[in-house]
Design a protein around this motif. Structure first.
Motif, short mmCIF file in Angstrom:
data_model
loop_
_atom_site.label_atom_id
_atom_site.label_comp_id
_atom_site.label_asym_id
_atom_site.label_seq_id
_atom_site.Cartn_x
_atom_site.Cartn_y
_atom_site.Cartn_z
N ALA A 15 5.82 -13.77 7.19
CA ALA A 15 5.97 -12.41 7.46
C ALA A 15 4.58 -11.88 7.75
N ASP A 16 3.49 -12.32 6.82
CA ASP A 16 2.13 -11.85 6.96
C ASP A 16 1.52 -12.21 8.45
N ALA A 17 2.01 -13.49 9.01
CA ALA A 17 1.52 -13.99 9.94
C ALA A 17 1.91 -13.23 11.22
N LEU A 18 3.25 -12.65 11.13
CA LEU A 18 3.99 -12.13 12.34
C LEU A 18 3.39 -10.75 12.36
N GLU A 19 3.05 -10.13 11.20
CA GLU A 19 2.42 -8.73 10.98
C GLU A 19 0.89 -8.93 11.75
N ALA A 20 0.45 -9.77 11.24
CA ALA A 20 -0.97 -10.00 11.94
C ALA A 20 -1.09 -9.99 13.39
N GLU A 21 0.02 -10.71 13.69
CA GLU A 21 0.19 -11.24 15.29
C GLU A 21 0.32 -10.00 16.07
N SER A 22 1.27 -8.85 15.38
CA SER A 22 1.76 -7.79 16.23
C SER A 22 1.26 -6.48 15.51
N GLN A 23 0.38 -5.80 16.08
CA GLN A 23 -0.13 -4.62 15.07
C GLN A 23 0.72 -3.18 15.63
N PRO A 24 1.64 -2.84 14.91
CA PRO A 24 2.45 -1.69 15.49
C PRO A 24 1.50 -0.40 15.84
N ASN A 25 2.05 0.23 16.80
CA ASN A 25 1.21 1.44 17.07
C ASN A 25 2.27 2.47 17.47
N LEU A 82 7.07 -8.25 30.03
CA LEU A 82 7.29 -9.72 29.48
C LEU A 82 6.70 -10.19 28.38
N ASP A 83 5.46 -9.93 28.28
CA ASP A 83 4.74 -10.09 27.27
C ASP A 83 5.15 -9.10 26.02
N THR A 84 5.20 -8.06 26.13
CA THR A 84 5.74 -7.22 24.89
C THR A 84 7.07 -7.86 24.18
N TRP A 85 7.89 -8.16 25.40
CA TRP A 85 9.34 -8.23 24.90
C TRP A 85 9.39 -9.70 23.96
N LEU A 86 8.58 -10.79 24.68
CA LEU A 86 8.36 -11.91 24.23
C LEU A 86 7.70 -11.76 22.53
N ARG A 87 6.53 -11.17 22.54
CA ARG A 87 5.83 -10.95 21.38
C ARG A 87 6.84 -10.21 20.33
N ALA A 88 7.63 -9.35 20.66
CA ALA A 88 8.80 -8.76 19.85
C ALA A 88 9.75 -9.56 19.32
N LYS A 89 9.91 -10.80 20.03
CA LYS A 89 11.05 -11.63 19.86
C LYS A 89 10.38 -12.89 19.03
N GLY A 90 9.11 -12.66 18.84
CA GLY A 90 8.36 -13.98 18.10
C GLY A 90 7.80 -15.07 18.81
N TYR A 91 7.62 -14.80 20.15
CA TYR A 91 6.96 -15.62 20.92
C TYR A 91 5.57 -15.37 21.45
N PRO A 92 4.64 -15.08 20.72
CA PRO A 92 3.31 -14.90 21.27
C PRO A 92 2.64 -15.87 21.98
N PRO A 93 1.81 -15.64 23.04
CA PRO A 93 1.31 -16.76 23.64
C PRO A 93 -0.02 -17.50 22.73
N SER A 94 -0.28 -18.65 22.99
CA SER A 94 -1.32 -19.35 22.52
C SER A 94 -2.52 -19.20 23.49
N LEU A 95 -3.48 -18.03 23.52
CA LEU A 95 -4.41 -17.77 24.34
C LEU A 95 -5.53 -18.56 24.15
N LYS A 96 -6.05 -19.34 25.12
CA LYS A 96 -7.14 -20.19 25.01
C LYS A 96 -8.30 -19.22 25.56
N PRO A 97 -9.64 -19.48 25.07
CA PRO A 97 -10.67 -18.93 25.53
C PRO A 97 -10.93 -19.47 26.99
N SER A 98 -11.40 -18.39 27.78
CA SER A 98 -11.53 -18.79 28.90
C SER A 98 -13.16 -19.30 29.25
#
Length: 103
Positions: A15-25, A82-98
């Protein structure tokens, strides 16, 4: 029998990891800061996304109208949605630094 306190700790950690992944506003459709950074980077590689969607939803017409009203590219509108919806469903991207972010 498994230790229930261990499971409770694991659930709390998740739960803490999910909360950190998505900061509600106030607006749940505000793009995630990482997504905004990717979209606003003019060097971001782009790929075509093709899916058959029901015509009755008029998604293409609605995206064009949103683009006209807000001057946001069609691809960015789809990416944010799509990113907003997928994050809300628990599927965040694993972004690699460019490469431009490398020291």
């Amino acid at each position: 029998m498994p230790d229930l306190s261990h499971h409770a700790r694991r659930l709390r950690d998740i739960a803490d990891a999910l909360e950190a992944e998505s900061q509600p506003n106030d607006d749940p459709f505000t793009p995630h800061p990482d997504t905004s950074k990717v979209i606003n980077d003019r060097h971001t590689k782009r790929g075509q996304l093709n899916y058959a969607v029901p015509d009755v939803l008029q998604l293409q017409r609605r995206v064009r109208r949103y683009n006209a009203d807000h001057d946001m590219s069609h691809g960015d509108i789809v990416a944010v949605a799509l990113d907003t919806w997928l994050r809300a469903k628990g599927y965040p991207p694993s972004l690699k630094p460019s490469e431009t972010d490398a020291p």
